[in-house]
Design an enzyme around this catalytic site. Structure first.
Site, PDB file in Angstrom:
ATOM      1  N   THR A 209       0.820  -1.206   0.000  1.00  0.00           N
ATOM      2  CA  THR A 209       0.000   0.000   0.000  1.00  0.00           C
ATOM      3  C   THR A 209       0.856   1.260   0.000  1.00  0.00           C
ATOM      4  O   THR A 209       1.987   1.263   0.472  1.00  0.00           O
ATOM      5  CB  THR A 209      -0.927   0.042   1.237  1.00  0.00           C
ATOM      6  OG1 THR A 209      -0.133  -0.001   2.427  1.00  0.00           O
ATOM      7  CG2 THR A 209      -1.916  -1.101   1.222  1.00  0.00           C
ATOM      8  N   ASN A 211       0.749   4.899   1.703  1.00  0.00           N
ATOM      9  CA  ASN A 211       0.143   5.439   2.919  1.00  0.00           C
ATOM     10  C   ASN A 211       0.187   6.961   2.922  1.00  0.00           C
ATOM     11  O   ASN A 211       1.230   7.557   2.626  1.00  0.00           O
ATOM     12  CB  ASN A 211       0.888   4.922   4.151  1.00  0.00           C
ATOM     13  CG  ASN A 211       0.754   3.426   4.319  1.00  0.00           C
ATOM     14  OD1 ASN A 211      -0.140   2.948   4.990  1.00  0.00           O
ATOM     15  ND2 ASN A 211       1.654   2.667   3.691  1.00  0.00           N
ATOM     16  N   GLU A 258      -4.701   4.131   3.457  1.00  0.00           N
ATOM     17  CA  GLU A 258      -3.833   3.114   2.859  1.00  0.00           C
ATOM     18  C   GLU A 258      -4.435   2.694   1.523  1.00  0.00           C
ATOM     19  O   GLU A 258      -5.594   2.291   1.475  1.00  0.00           O
ATOM     20  CB  GLU A 258      -3.718   1.893   3.775  1.00  0.00           C
ATOM     21  CG  GLU A 258      -3.136   2.185   5.147  1.00  0.00           C
ATOM     22  CD  GLU A 258      -3.151   0.955   6.029  1.00  0.00           C
ATOM     23  OE1 GLU A 258      -2.086   0.343   6.233  1.00  0.00           O
ATOM     24  OE2 GLU A 258      -4.245   0.605   6.522  1.00  0.00           O
TER      25      GLU A 258
END
Length: 312
Positions: A209, A211, A258
């Site tokens: 991911t 962030n 995320e």
């Protein structure tokens, strides 16, 4: 699409930027009601350059600094949206103690007339200005006319729920209705921010991911969303995002965004991206372990792909 010149102030304005028709407002979100103000300003004086006057920070941030962040758009995104609507310049008037104390007549005379050299002014019917919001549109018309400045009042843009407003759009997002926010904005709501390092757990689970922190942006309803992500080079990539505090992992003190980008490989750390909320998939949830969480993420990704692939 115009890339507007942003002037952070009203003093010493270059002569080339004076003499515009001016759309005025806080313009948080630059929603379809705000676009009506810009259209009205241009229609009133199509012979003049179109500019916008807004305030930074938002007056609410000045008067209530301890409030939770609520902004739909920060200045760069706001200016870009105003430019997309045709503004060639954006005057971001610093909203500080001096401006808050300025009487309505002084605001018209010093800021709008002498400062930026407005030739025509346009605002919504509920526009208020000056110390303690002492000026209304009727006073604006009188003060402007005395200085040879025209004034147009833009009509409210309404739907079945009433006038479109930034506060309604905030409620849509906080109540998990990003599609309604999209209709009111005329585009998906976007959070822009720098990609920061996390704990790399997503990578371990097989779902890396990007962030972001919300910063001064409004925090929407916590949960999972189908999203599109605008990369630094302007490309748009579909993905799935979670807004939350990771309860399965013990909880975080701060909400994070995320985002897993579909079919993407690349290093985005330290770069700014935009995450556009398309659809809300499910509320944030606590799972009984990482394996269960991994299964849920796979289901979320499949649901997001289905939503984003569906015809508009």
């Amino acid at each position: 699409m115009t890339t507007p010149i942003v002037i952070e102030g009203w003093r010493d304005v270059p002569p080339a930027l004076r003499g515009a028709t001016i759309a005025m407002g806080n313009f948080d979100g630059v929603h379809i009601g705000h676009l009506s103000v810009l259209r009205t300003a241009h229609a009133a004086r199509p012979d003049l350059p179109l500019a916008a006057v807004t305030f930074e920070p938002h007056p609410r941030e000045h008067f209530r600094p301890d409030d939770q962040p609520f902004r739909l758009t920060l200045l760069p995104a706001k200016a870009a949206a105003l430019g997309a609507a045709g503004a060639t310049a954006v005057f971001a008037i610093p909203f500080d103690a001096d401006l808050a104390a300025m009487e309505a007549e002084a605001f018209v005379d010093q800021v709008l007339h002498r400062g930026i050299g407005a030739r025509h002014l346009t605002c919504g019917a509920d526009f208020a200005f000056g110390h303690r919001r002492g000026g209304d549109v009727a006073l604006l018309e009188r003060l402007a006319e005395a200085r040879g400045i025209g004034v147009s009042i833009a009509p409210f843009v309404t739907d079945a729920g009433g006038p479109i407003s930034s506060s309604r759009i905030r409620r849509f997002l906080q109540d998990a209705y990003p599609e309604r926010a999209t209709l009111a904005l005329g585009r998906p709501w976007e959070v822009r921010g720098e990609v920061v390092h996390g704990d790399k757990l997503g990578r371990v689970l097989g779902w890396p991911t990007a962030n972001l922190w919300f910063g001064r942006h409004l925090e929407p309803a916590r949960g999972v969303y189908a999203v599109t992500v605008v990369l630094p080079d302007g490309r748009e990539v579909p993905g799935v995002a979670n807004v939350g505090r990771r309860p399965t992992l013990g909880g975080d003190p701060q909400t994070r965004l995320e985002v897993h980008l579909f079919d993407f490989a690349g290093d985005l750390y330290g770069q700014e991206i935009g995450v556009r909320l398309v659809a809300f998939l499910r509320p944030d949830a606590k799972f009984d372990g990482l394996e269960t969480l991994k299964i849920a993420i796979a289901q979320d990704a499949a649901a997001a792909r289905a939503v984003l692939a569906a015809p508009a």
